[in-house]
Design a protein around this motif. Structure first.
Motif, PDB file in Angstrom:
ATOM      1  N   GLU A 195      45.892  25.704 -60.164  1.00  0.00           N
ATOM      2  CA  GLU A 195      45.607  26.350 -61.450  1.00  0.00           C
ATOM      3  C   GLU A 195      44.166  26.860 -61.475  1.00  0.00           C
ATOM      4  O   GLU A 195      43.889  27.975 -61.933  1.00  0.00           O
ATOM      5  CB  GLU A 195      45.842  25.355 -62.574  1.00  0.00           C
ATOM      6  N   ARG A 197      42.359  27.576 -58.788  1.00  0.00           N
ATOM      7  CA  ARG A 197      42.267  28.652 -57.801  1.00  0.00           C
ATOM      8  C   ARG A 197      42.723  29.977 -58.408  1.00  0.00           C
ATOM      9  O   ARG A 197      42.056  31.010 -58.261  1.00  0.00           O
ATOM     10  CB  ARG A 197      43.109  28.307 -56.574  1.00  0.00           C
ATOM     11  N   GLU A 198      43.832  29.945 -59.103  1.00  0.00           N
ATOM     12  CA  GLU A 198      44.360  31.162 -59.716  1.00  0.00           C
ATOM     13  C   GLU A 198      43.451  31.651 -60.831  1.00  0.00           C
ATOM     14  O   GLU A 198      43.220  32.872 -60.979  1.00  0.00           O
ATOM     15  CB  GLU A 198      45.775  30.902 -60.245  1.00  0.00           C
ATOM     16  N   GLY A 199      42.931  30.737 -61.621  1.00  0.00           N
ATOM     17  CA  GLY A 199      42.056  31.124 -62.721  1.00  0.00           C
ATOM     18  C   GLY A 199      40.754  31.739 -62.242  1.00  0.00           C
ATOM     19  O   GLY A 199      40.260  32.716 -62.830  1.00  0.00           O
ATOM     20  N   ALA A 201      40.344  33.259 -59.304  1.00  0.00           N
ATOM     21  CA  ALA A 201      40.683  34.545 -58.686  1.00  0.00           C
ATOM     22  C   ALA A 201      40.862  35.637 -59.729  1.00  0.00           C
ATOM     23  O   ALA A 201      40.513  36.808 -59.508  1.00  0.00           O
ATOM     24  CB  ALA A 201      41.956  34.401 -57.858  1.00  0.00           C
ATOM     25  N   ALA A 202      41.380  35.263 -60.902  1.00  0.00           N
ATOM     26  CA  ALA A 202      41.618  36.241 -61.958  1.00  0.00           C
ATOM     27  C   ALA A 202      40.353  36.633 -62.711  1.00  0.00           C
ATOM     28  O   ALA A 202      40.313  37.704 -63.341  1.00  0.00           O
ATOM     29  CB  ALA A 202      42.655  35.690 -62.940  1.00  0.00           C
ATOM     30  N   ASN A 203      39.331  35.798 -62.646  1.00  0.00           N
ATOM     31  CA  ASN A 203      38.143  36.029 -63.479  1.00  0.00           C
ATOM     32  C   ASN A 203      36.853  36.287 -62.715  1.00  0.00           C
ATOM     33  O   ASN A 203      35.842  36.670 -63.318  1.00  0.00           O
ATOM     34  CB  ASN A 203      37.936  34.825 -64.400  1.00  0.00           C
ATOM     35  N   ASP A 205      35.160  37.950 -58.969  1.00  0.00           N
ATOM     36  CA  ASP A 205      35.394  38.679 -57.720  1.00  0.00           C
ATOM     37  C   ASP A 205      34.391  38.313 -56.637  1.00  0.00           C
ATOM     38  O   ASP A 205      34.388  38.910 -55.558  1.00  0.00           O
ATOM     39  CB  ASP A 205      35.374  40.192 -57.962  1.00  0.00           C
ATOM     40  N   LYS A 208      35.610  32.075 -54.407  1.00  0.00           N
ATOM     41  CA  LYS A 208      36.992  31.745 -54.065  1.00  0.00           C
ATOM     42  C   LYS A 208      37.173  30.244 -53.952  1.00  0.00           C
ATOM     43  O   LYS A 208      36.312  29.542 -53.414  1.00  0.00           O
ATOM     44  CB  LYS A 208      37.338  32.424 -52.728  1.00  0.00           C
ATOM     45  N   LYS A 482      36.626  29.622 -67.854  1.00  0.00           N
ATOM     46  CA  LYS A 482      37.386  30.863 -67.695  1.00  0.00           C
ATOM     47  C   LYS A 482      38.753  30.627 -67.073  1.00  0.00           C
ATOM     48  O   LYS A 482      39.675  31.440 -67.248  1.00  0.00           O
ATOM     49  CB  LYS A 482      36.580  31.865 -66.877  1.00  0.00           C
ATOM     50  N   ALA A 483      38.902  29.516 -66.353  1.00  0.00           N
ATOM     51  CA  ALA A 483      40.200  29.173 -65.782  1.00  0.00           C
ATOM     52  C   ALA A 483      41.101  28.467 -66.790  1.00  0.00           C
ATOM     53  O   ALA A 483      42.249  28.132 -66.468  1.00  0.00           O
ATOM     54  CB  ALA A 483      40.021  28.306 -64.535  1.00  0.00           C
TER      55      ALA A 483
END
Length: 570
Positions: A195, A197-199, A201-203, A205, A208, A482-483
């Motif tokens: 969760e 990791r995905e959060g 990656a979405a917020n 750039d 990682k 942010k995640a």
């Protein structure tokens, strides 16, 4: 193992290795496999793999006070106990007695030690990362310290050799600042770590979340005597499966199989013997830790692998007319440039998601965030140079169990019978610059029980490290928020040099003998048959855990020594 300790023991060898930890084990293996008759000296007691791991299978209920030690016992390890590492019946036997092994502090230094065969290879957190040219070129580019005499290309093949042998679980990511290793299968992230990791990656750039890279086997193929990690997370006790890399389970048995190794525990090396006429080192002076007998052993090659502080102490005590300030100390840099990573800063949070999910076993690894500051012009900070990485984990109990440097010595506050809510934490590890005035010295007015000088530390984190910590805390909070995590809180606990257990830099490598102690092959500039490959050789600290680099450097130097020996250079 072949242990020399009697009246008729041999006195001359092709090589002597001082220390049996991560670098001493590798030096022993490579020298013995190269055909050199090698004496391996360890100041502490003998520890045999499996046989001497007394707590390896204990459960929390096996201890009278849930693992907590008594006040009387704490007094014997007072300085180490203040860090939290030793306050546990399951692991206290690996850590030295501070009263028997005293040291002095101009400024607080949390020197964490293990005196036994295998050294801290039995106690390490197993985080294994390559360095990149970003790290080897940093000193030259920003002007702090001296330029490394090697680059990533000089170590790449040796990283590969070490990784194939020890086994590192992880996953290729293709990041230039963190070169990929040769991996065994990664230890998967759990659902809440995914969760995050995905959060992220979405917020973001510029950063990682990746799988931790740890020397815990997930594929034992071809690694003699070692099995897969059993996900017990009892690594600190000694692993009966040999699932994590240690000298005891791996390199020392390999050296033993050659028939070329003689291992002598309880042997305190305190001086390297320098022959003025030959212009070379010819042996070492040893005190038997049990009998206090003074001994001398001789060899053509000497490898110093006792650790950054003990190795430099030995070099400082090795005085002669040629080297009145310590062997190879023409530069005056011996003992200076002491570094250790700073940590204990980051953020924590909670998740309401995945309450129906759990996980199997006790995964001894979490997630990792590779350095993202000061990599290029876009990521440049105006507040500090160099950078930091992040380690972390999520669980339905205590997230710090996923972080090797944080998990040991934790008080067992409650028995876990039901899963609680999901917790997640991020802990940042930052680079320390090589400051000349961060140093160790010898105190001849305060001697230990063997009549040897004690160490005095004068070392501190400075403005650059403090600025880095502020940034790390702020970014850890931002990532969790942010995640989508709740109750996010930043934290910053007191952290002192030594607590990271990555002490390094006291006999640094360099291109110029006027400003460094060692050359690009880890030889003392002016005494080339003495090699130094433990943490003392480091010219900078990078932000990654250093043990994999120590091993690669040691394998490279040992093979250089074997080649020079066979050419009769020594």
């Amino acid at each position: 193992m072949n242990k020399a300790k009697n009246q008729n023991e041999p006195k001359h060898f092709d090589a002597i290795v001082i220390g049996t930890g991560i670098t001493g084990g590798w030096a022993s293996k490579e020298l013995c496999e190269g055909g050199l008759k090698t004496l391996v000296l360890e100041r502490g007691r003998m520890v045999e793999h499996i046989k001497d791991y007394p707590t390896m299978n204990d459960d929390p209920w096996d201890y009278k006070f849930k693992g907590q030690v008594t006040r009387e016992e704490l007094k014997r390890q007072e300085k180490q106990a203040r860090t939290g590492y030793t306050i546990n019946d399951a692991s206290k036997h690996w850590f030295v007695d501070d009263i028997e092994h005293p040291y002095n502090e101009e400024k607080r230094f949390d020197w964490i030690r293990g005196y036994h065969v295998g050294g801290k290879s039995l106690m390490w957190a197993r985080m294994s990362f390559r360095w990149s040219d970003l790290d080897f070129e940093a000193n030259k580019k920003d002007g702090f310290g001296v330029d490394w005499p090697i680059r990533y290309k000089d170590l790449q093949a040796w990283y590969e050799k070490v990784e194939k042998y020890i086994g590192i679980s992880g996953k290729a990511e293709g990041l230039p600042q963190l070169p990929d290793s040769i991996f065994t299968p990664e230890m998967p992230l759990n659902c809440v770590e995914e969760e995050l990791r995905e959060g992220v990656a979405a917020n973001f750039d510029d950063r990682k979340i990746i799988n931790s890279r740890v020397a815990n086997l997930t594929d034992p193929d071809g690694r003699e005597g070692r099995a897969n990690c059993q996900f017990r997370n009892r690594c600190i006790r000694g692993c009966p499966y040999g699932a994590y890399f240690s000298s005891n389970s791996s390199t020392l048995p390999a050296a033993e199989r050659t028939g070329n190794m003689t291992l002598r525990p309880n042997s305190i090396v305190h001086e390297i013997i320098y022959d003025e006429e030959q212009g070379k080192a010819v042996g070492v002076k040893v005190i038997d830790a049990q009998t206090k007998e003074s001994l001398e052993f001789y060899s053509d090659i000497i490898f110093c692998c006792a650790g950054a502080i003990p190795t430099t102490s030995i070099l400082m005590q090795s005085k002669s007319d040629r080297f009145p300030n310590g062997l190879g100390n023409d530069s005056g840099e011996l003992g200076h440039n002491l570094m250790d990573h700073h940590f204990k800063v980051g953020a924590t949070g909670k998740s309401d998601n995945h309450l129906e999910d759990y996980y199997k076993g006790r995964k001894p690894a979490g997630f990792f965030v590779p350095r993202f500051r000061n990599i290029d012009e876009k990521s440049k900070s105006n507040d500090f140079v160099r950078g930091y990485g992040m380690q972390g984990g999520a669980s339905r109990s205590d997230w710090t169990k996923a972080i090797g440097e944080l998990q040991y010595g934790k008080e067992l506050k409650k028995a876990i019978v039901e899963p609680g809510e999901w917790q997640i934490g991020i802990n940042c590890f930052g680079e320390c610059l090589p400051y000349h005035d961060n140093k160790m010295s010898l105190n001849y007015d305060k001697l230990d029980e063997w009549g040897l000088p004690t160490i005095t530390f004068d070392c501190e984190y400075k403005e650059n490290e403090m600025a880095m910590r502020k940034d790390a805390k702020r970014e850890a909070v931002a990532m969790l928020e942010k995640a989508g995590f709740k109750d996010v809180k930043g934290y910053e606990e007191p952290c002192f040099p030594g607590n990271g257990i990555h002490e390094m830099g006291t006999a640094r490598m360099g291109r110029d003998p006027k400003t460094s102690v060692l050359n690009g092959n880890n030889q003392v500039h002016t005494v080339p048959n003495v090699y130094v490959t433990d943490g003392s050789c480091m010219a900078s600290s990078a932000s990654q855990n250093p043990s994999l680099t120590y091993m690669a450097i040691t394998a490279r130097a040992a093979n250089h020594a074997v080649a020079e020996f066979k050419k009769r250079k020594f």
